[in-house]
Design a protein around this motif. Sequence first.
Motif, PDB file in Angstrom:
ATOM      1  N   GLN A   1       1.632  -0.783  -0.136  1.00 20.47           N
ATOM      2  CA  GLN A   1       0.193   0.411  -0.259  1.00 20.47           C
ATOM      3  C   GLN A   1       0.841   1.279  -0.223  1.00 20.47           C
ATOM      4  OE1 GLN A   1      -2.143  -0.560   3.386  1.00 20.47           O
ATOM      5  NE2 GLN A   1      -3.722  -1.685   2.116  1.00 20.47           N
ATOM      6  N   GLY A   2       2.005   1.401  -0.847  1.00 20.64           N
ATOM      7  CA  GLY A   2       2.411   2.407  -1.069  1.00 20.64           C
ATOM      8  C   GLY A   2       3.421   2.552  -0.409  1.00 20.64           C
ATOM      9  N   GLN A   3       3.628   1.729   1.206  1.00 22.83           N
ATOM     10  CA  GLN A   3       5.106   1.703   2.240  1.00 22.83           C
ATOM     11  C   GLN A   3       5.584   0.508   1.800  1.00 22.83           C
ATOM     12  OE1 GLN A   3       5.057   3.842   3.939  1.00 22.83           O
ATOM     13  NE2 GLN A   3       3.558   5.435   2.993  1.00 22.83           N
ATOM     14  N   LEU A   4       6.800   1.080   2.265  1.00 26.42           N
ATOM     15  CA  LEU A   4       7.834   0.224   2.713  1.00 26.42           C
ATOM     16  C   LEU A   4       7.789  -0.781   3.969  1.00 26.42           C
ATOM     17  CD1 LEU A   4      11.680   1.261   0.866  1.00 26.42           C
ATOM     18  CD2 LEU A   4      10.012  -0.527  -0.027  1.00 26.42           C
ATOM     19  N   GLN A   5       8.033  -1.989   3.832  1.00 25.67           N
ATOM     20  CA  GLN A   5       7.245  -3.108   5.288  1.00 25.67           C
ATOM     21  C   GLN A   5       8.401  -3.632   5.094  1.00 25.67           C
ATOM     22  OE1 GLN A   5       3.879  -3.409   5.416  1.00 25.67           O
ATOM     23  NE2 GLN A   5       2.547  -1.472   6.055  1.00 25.67           N
ATOM     24  N   GLU A   6       8.871  -4.684   6.158  1.00 23.64           N
ATOM     25  CA  GLU A   6       9.551  -5.667   6.473  1.00 23.64           C
ATOM     26  C   GLU A   6       9.100  -6.518   7.346  1.00 23.64           C
ATOM     27  OE1 GLU A   6      12.909  -5.147   9.265  1.00 23.64           O
ATOM     28  OE2 GLU A   6      14.100  -4.471   7.318  1.00 23.64           O
ATOM     29  N   LYS A   7       8.562  -7.806   6.144  1.00 30.20           N
ATOM     30  CA  LYS A   7       7.633  -8.975   6.817  1.00 30.20           C
ATOM     31  C   LYS A   7       8.961 -10.489   7.335  1.00 30.20           C
ATOM     32  CE  LYS A   7       3.196  -6.948   4.289  1.00 30.20           C
ATOM     33  NZ  LYS A   7       2.153  -7.628   4.156  1.00 30.20           N
ATOM     34  N   ASP A   8       7.561 -10.762   8.159  1.00 36.84           N
ATOM     35  CA  ASP A   8       8.867 -12.379   8.689  1.00 36.84           C
ATOM     36  C   ASP A   8       8.294 -13.967   7.108  1.00 36.84           C
ATOM     37  OD1 ASP A   8       9.739 -11.467  10.723  1.00 36.84           O
ATOM     38  OD2 ASP A   8       7.835 -11.820  12.193  1.00 36.84           O
ATOM     39  N   LEU A   9       9.445 -14.103   7.037  1.00 34.18           N
ATOM     40  CA  LEU A   9       9.137 -15.106   6.422  1.00 34.18           C
ATOM     41  C   LEU A   9       8.691 -16.290   6.796  1.00 34.18           C
ATOM     42  CD1 LEU A   9      12.297 -15.176   4.218  1.00 34.18           C
ATOM     43  CD2 LEU A   9      10.481 -14.350   3.649  1.00 34.18           C
ATOM     44  N   ALA A  10       7.657 -16.901   5.496  1.00 29.50           N
ATOM     45  CA  ALA A  10       7.607 -18.030   5.998  1.00 29.50           C
ATOM     46  C   ALA A  10       8.477 -19.360   6.457  1.00 29.50           C
ATOM     47  CB  ALA A  10       6.056 -18.557   5.276  1.00 29.50           C
ATOM     48  N   ALA A  11       8.069 -20.396   7.239  1.00 26.40           N
ATOM     49  CA  ALA A  11       8.805 -21.139   7.857  1.00 26.40           C
ATOM     50  C   ALA A  11       9.324 -21.624   6.256  1.00 26.40           C
ATOM     51  CB  ALA A  11       8.673 -22.196   9.010  1.00 26.40           C
ATOM     52  N   ASP A  12       8.408 -22.231   5.769  1.00 29.39           N
ATOM     53  CA  ASP A  12       8.845 -22.937   4.433  1.00 29.39           C
ATOM     54  C   ASP A  12       9.910 -21.771   3.455  1.00 29.39           C
ATOM     55  OD1 ASP A  12       7.114 -21.180   4.472  1.00 29.39           O
ATOM     56  OD2 ASP A  12       5.994 -22.596   2.786  1.00 29.39           O
ATOM     57  N   GLN A  13       9.766 -20.681   3.680  1.00 32.22           N
ATOM     58  CA  GLN A  13      10.095 -19.791   2.091  1.00 32.22           C
ATOM     59  C   GLN A  13      12.494 -20.248   3.152  1.00 32.22           C
ATOM     60  OE1 GLN A  13       7.456 -16.261   2.345  1.00 32.22           O
ATOM     61  NE2 GLN A  13       7.060 -17.014   0.347  1.00 32.22           N
ATOM     62  N   ALA A  14      11.910 -19.598   4.540  1.00 33.62           N
ATOM     63  CA  ALA A  14      12.961 -19.295   5.106  1.00 33.62           C
ATOM     64  C   ALA A  14      13.799 -20.152   5.107  1.00 33.62           C
ATOM     65  CB  ALA A  14      13.351 -19.207   6.431  1.00 33.62           C
ATOM     66  N   ALA A  15      13.370 -22.070   5.050  1.00 32.09           N
ATOM     67  CA  ALA A  15      14.165 -23.038   4.701  1.00 32.09           C
ATOM     68  C   ALA A  15      14.425 -23.549   3.010  1.00 32.09           C
ATOM     69  CB  ALA A  15      13.241 -23.832   4.990  1.00 32.09           C
ATOM     70  N   THR A  16      14.209 -22.593   2.269  1.00 30.99           N
ATOM     71  CA  THR A  16      14.325 -22.912   0.514  1.00 30.99           C
ATOM     72  C   THR A  16      15.114 -21.596   0.118  1.00 30.99           C
ATOM     73  OG1 THR A  16      12.191 -22.096  -0.194  1.00 30.99           O
ATOM     74  CG2 THR A  16      12.475 -24.341   0.568  1.00 30.99           C
ATOM     75  N   LEU A  17      16.064 -22.019  -1.000  1.00 30.07           N
ATOM     76  CA  LEU A  17      16.257 -20.633  -1.644  1.00 30.07           C
ATOM     77  C   LEU A  17      15.329 -19.736  -2.719  1.00 30.07           C
ATOM     78  CD1 LEU A  17      18.580 -23.337  -3.138  1.00 30.07           C
ATOM     79  CD2 LEU A  17      19.188 -21.628  -1.427  1.00 30.07           C
ATOM     80  N   SER A  18      15.498 -19.007  -2.451  1.00 24.03           N
ATOM     81  CA  SER A  18      15.233 -17.873  -3.141  1.00 24.03           C
ATOM     82  C   SER A  18      15.048 -17.852  -4.792  1.00 24.03           C
ATOM     83  CB  SER A  18      15.597 -16.929  -3.404  1.00 24.03           C
ATOM     84  OG  SER A  18      16.757 -16.104  -2.828  1.00 24.03           O
ATOM     85  N   LEU A  19      15.218 -18.854  -5.481  1.00 22.45           N
ATOM     86  CA  LEU A  19      15.379 -19.121  -6.756  1.00 22.45           C
ATOM     87  C   LEU A  19      15.654 -20.525  -6.794  1.00 22.45           C
ATOM     88  CD1 LEU A  19      17.568 -16.621  -8.091  1.00 22.45           C
ATOM     89  CD2 LEU A  19      15.528 -16.205  -8.543  1.00 22.45           C
ATOM     90  N   THR A  20      14.988 -21.241  -7.577  1.00 17.71           N
ATOM     91  CA  THR A  20      15.202 -22.264  -8.265  1.00 17.71           C
ATOM     92  C   THR A  20      16.587 -22.634  -9.751  1.00 17.71           C
ATOM     93  OG1 THR A  20      14.038 -22.283 -10.652  1.00 17.71           O
ATOM     94  CG2 THR A  20      12.697 -22.292  -8.525  1.00 17.71           C
ATOM     95  N   GLN A  21      17.347 -23.562  -9.153  1.00 24.87           N
ATOM     96  CA  GLN A  21      18.294 -23.520 -10.056  1.00 24.87           C
ATOM     97  C   GLN A  21      18.077 -22.944 -11.697  1.00 24.87           C
ATOM     98  OE1 GLN A  21      21.257 -27.018  -9.893  1.00 24.87           O
ATOM     99  NE2 GLN A  21      20.129 -27.720  -8.030  1.00 24.87           N
ATOM    100  N   ALA A  22      16.611 -23.469 -12.526  1.00 26.22           N
ATOM    101  CA  ALA A  22      16.876 -22.658 -13.887  1.00 26.22           C
ATOM    102  C   ALA A  22      16.258 -21.655 -13.669  1.00 26.22           C
ATOM    103  CB  ALA A  22      14.996 -23.889 -13.880  1.00 26.22           C
ATOM    104  N   GLN A  23      15.769 -20.631 -12.773  1.00 27.09           N
ATOM    105  CA  GLN A  23      16.117 -19.467 -12.759  1.00 27.09           C
ATOM    106  C   GLN A  23      17.320 -18.835 -12.584  1.00 27.09           C
ATOM    107  OE1 GLN A  23      13.161 -18.812  -9.079  1.00 27.09           O
ATOM    108  NE2 GLN A  23      11.454 -18.410 -10.350  1.00 27.09           N
ATOM    109  N   ALA A  24      18.129 -19.761 -11.781  1.00 29.31           N
ATOM    110  CA  ALA A  24      19.713 -19.172 -11.476  1.00 29.31           C
ATOM    111  C   ALA A  24      20.335 -19.373 -13.122  1.00 29.31           C
ATOM    112  CB  ALA A  24      20.081 -19.761 -10.538  1.00 29.31           C
ATOM    113  N   ALA A  25      20.219 -20.247 -13.407  1.00 29.23           N
ATOM    114  CA  ALA A  25      20.491 -20.877 -14.572  1.00 29.23           C
ATOM    115  C   ALA A  25      20.734 -19.436 -15.471  1.00 29.23           C
ATOM    116  CB  ALA A  25      19.847 -21.675 -15.421  1.00 29.23           C
TER     117      ALA A  25
END
Length: 854
Positions: free
Chosen positions: A365-389
């Motif tokens: 809503q137009g504001q920068l905010q810090e949000k906690d990552l869900a547990a599954d997000q924090a435990a996985t990579l932010s990119l897939t290998q295909a995206q990184a490639a």
Amino acid sequence: MAVGALFKHWSLRLFAPDRILQQTYEGFKALLGFDGRCHELMAEFEVLYHEGRKEDLARTRGRYRQLAEAVAGMIAALEQMHPGIAGSLRDYFNKYDFYARLVLAPPERFLIPPFVVDHNSPAEPSLVGNKSQHLLLLKHEAKAQVPDGFTITATTFDLLIEHNRLRPALDLLLAAIDLEVPLSLDEASQALMTLIRRMELPPLVAQEILAEYDRLAVTGPDEILRVAVRSSALHEDGDHSFAGQYHSLLGIDRDGLLAAYLEVLASKYTPQALLYRIHAGIGDEDAAMAVLVLVMVESVASGVLYSRDPSVTEGQSLLVHSIRGLGLPLVGGAVVPDVFVFGPESEHPTRIVAGNQRQQLVLFQGQLQEKDLAADQAATLSLTQAQAARLAAVGRELERFFVVPQDIEWAMDSEGHLFILQSRPLCRESSRTEPPAKITTNPLPAKCHPLLANAKRAAGGVALGVIRHLDRLEQAALDSATVLVTRHIAPSLVRYIDRLAAVICEQGSVTGHFATVCREFGVVLLVEATQARVLLPEGQEVTVDGDQGRVYPGKIDALLDSSRKKAKVAGSPYAAKLRSLLDHITPLHLLDPHSPEFRPQSCRSLHDIIRYAHEKAVQIMFGLGDIAAGGAASRCRKLATELPLDIYLLDVGGAFANEEQQAAIAPESLQAAPFLALWQGLSSPEIDWQSHLHFDWQGFGDMALAGGIASGGSKDFASYAVVSPEYLNLNMRFGFHFTLIDCLCGRDSRANHCQLRFAGGGGDYQGRSIRIALLRQILGRLGFEVSVRADLLDARLMGCPAGELLDVLVAVGRLLGMTKLLDMVLREEEIDSRVQLFFQKADRFHGSTTSIIP
């Protein structure tokens, strides 16, 4: 030279010589003051260049203006002393002053449209800056996907400065920055940023900016269009990265766009941005600020791609750094990213290192905010290998397109669209350091255990220094051997970059802006240094091995001897300007005052002009006694003395303590330190004044100096002294010789001098030559530079402290009294014994002038 001024001078010299003496003396004092200031400023310029000191170009311009004013002051003072003597000197000063000001002149700017450019075609970097131009090239030639947007040109920045008439105020504030006084940087920065934030935008410019925003809004999403407002200053993302020095504002809407634009402009003057620009040697006018406005990408992942590993010389690996959400925490060094390492032309990562991210930065809503990552997000990579490639393939394409390794900022939205936000030349250690083969070639000493290990190298090298913790950081305590330990990297750290040997950060990132700056400046940087603030105590001397990620106690010579050296910073625009400026200021060609080439036409620098003016002024003062002897009787008073000497004194500045006009004045009533010191020597009891008579030397004095023969006939045989508390010019005619002394003895030892001329005598040529040889030896031992032509002796002593110079004058007085008729009796074999006897007796007079120091 005006004919009227010259006529007035000679009329006064004929009918009111006392006024000419006063005028000449006042001019001489002024000239010496200007001369001293000239040499101070020339020395400051030499230090700036040869010691690599840095300052804003506005401060250098101000320094040069002071020098030019001082040189002009010398010429004016010389004309005051003797109208017409400067000749064409002012013309030559104007010539070299013009050349010097041309070197320092800011670039010419044409304040004409366009003030805002769309991104429908490429544009010149001089108009939109490197950052914007690179994106336009990627969009139109490399066919890469970049966000829509527009650029407010660098010309607009110059227009705003002109429209608000800010340049004089900006230059004044910039000139006040003294890098040796950190508070001056903060104060100037605050005032500069306030001026920029308060600028008025011309209506036409404001309308163009908002019109471009509206154009983007029509083609953009249905909801309120949010944009990123980013710097694209001239020189940014070029030879100097300016990484992280300027502000970027995210999530800006139409209502906040103009204020955001001014805020980005104001960030040109943050303390760290000012310091970076000054150290890069770039003038303020050369770094005009264009501003890039891009449609925000609602990124699910973003990061930095290095098409080559910046911390490995000649490395071929490609690195993809990625975090969830917006990339601001990554480039700020506040989060540890996922890292995908690709070998040369490899389609699959050869190594993957998981990061450590617990929160993501999002636009809500137009504001920068810090949000906690869900547990599954924090435990996985932010990119897939295909995206990184896919990113790796794009990175290689951009490197081929720009022909040099690239530092690329990217973002990926929820639909998998990849956007390039920035692409600039990658700053690599290999361009600034020696090959790593020379590192670790010497074994470490036995039992040499690190205090800290397993930190990550962000900028390599080896450094020795003393630990300082950021939470106890005091600017006054920092020096070039500081090893800074910190939890995270604050943007303000850049302002200390020139005083840091190394930085060790518990968090941080190889991809942070500060890491780029460290590689540029050759500062060792370790990141992800767990518990560094606990393991590395404040005040301990350590050796930081930036290549292996270790910190050792004390000095480890094996590492330091084999380490890569900090490369010398390549010649900056400032250094080039300074070198060119010095070529017009400091070379000295006029060396010999007796040479026929010692004339204004031979001046090739300001130093030559300074030298010529000073020498001519001294010559004028050397002949000042002739004016006094020629009839300046209205202010002359005879010295009351029992010695058989007729000496008339002319006060040009407070020498007569008793203002009552009496025929004679006693020595004790004088406030004239140089004369009293000389008189102390002349009246020494060891000198016999009763057995010799005076001689009329009025005509003979001038004749003797010219090498002619006396014609006699003159009845004016008195001696004349022009005196002040600090000055003496004495024409003395006694015995059978002529002596002239000119002396300035004040608190400024640099301006102090004593000149002496000795000529004539009653003996034959051989006798006069033997006496000259005696005088030459004694005066040489007293510190004078002596030259002899036949029986004419000239001696000069320069730059002597007042106390020492007064002691010398006592010795000169003794010498003149003791040698007045020696040319008739002295034998050559007696010279050495006479010299020895003179200095044996001199000991009793040493330090006896303390009470008469002005």
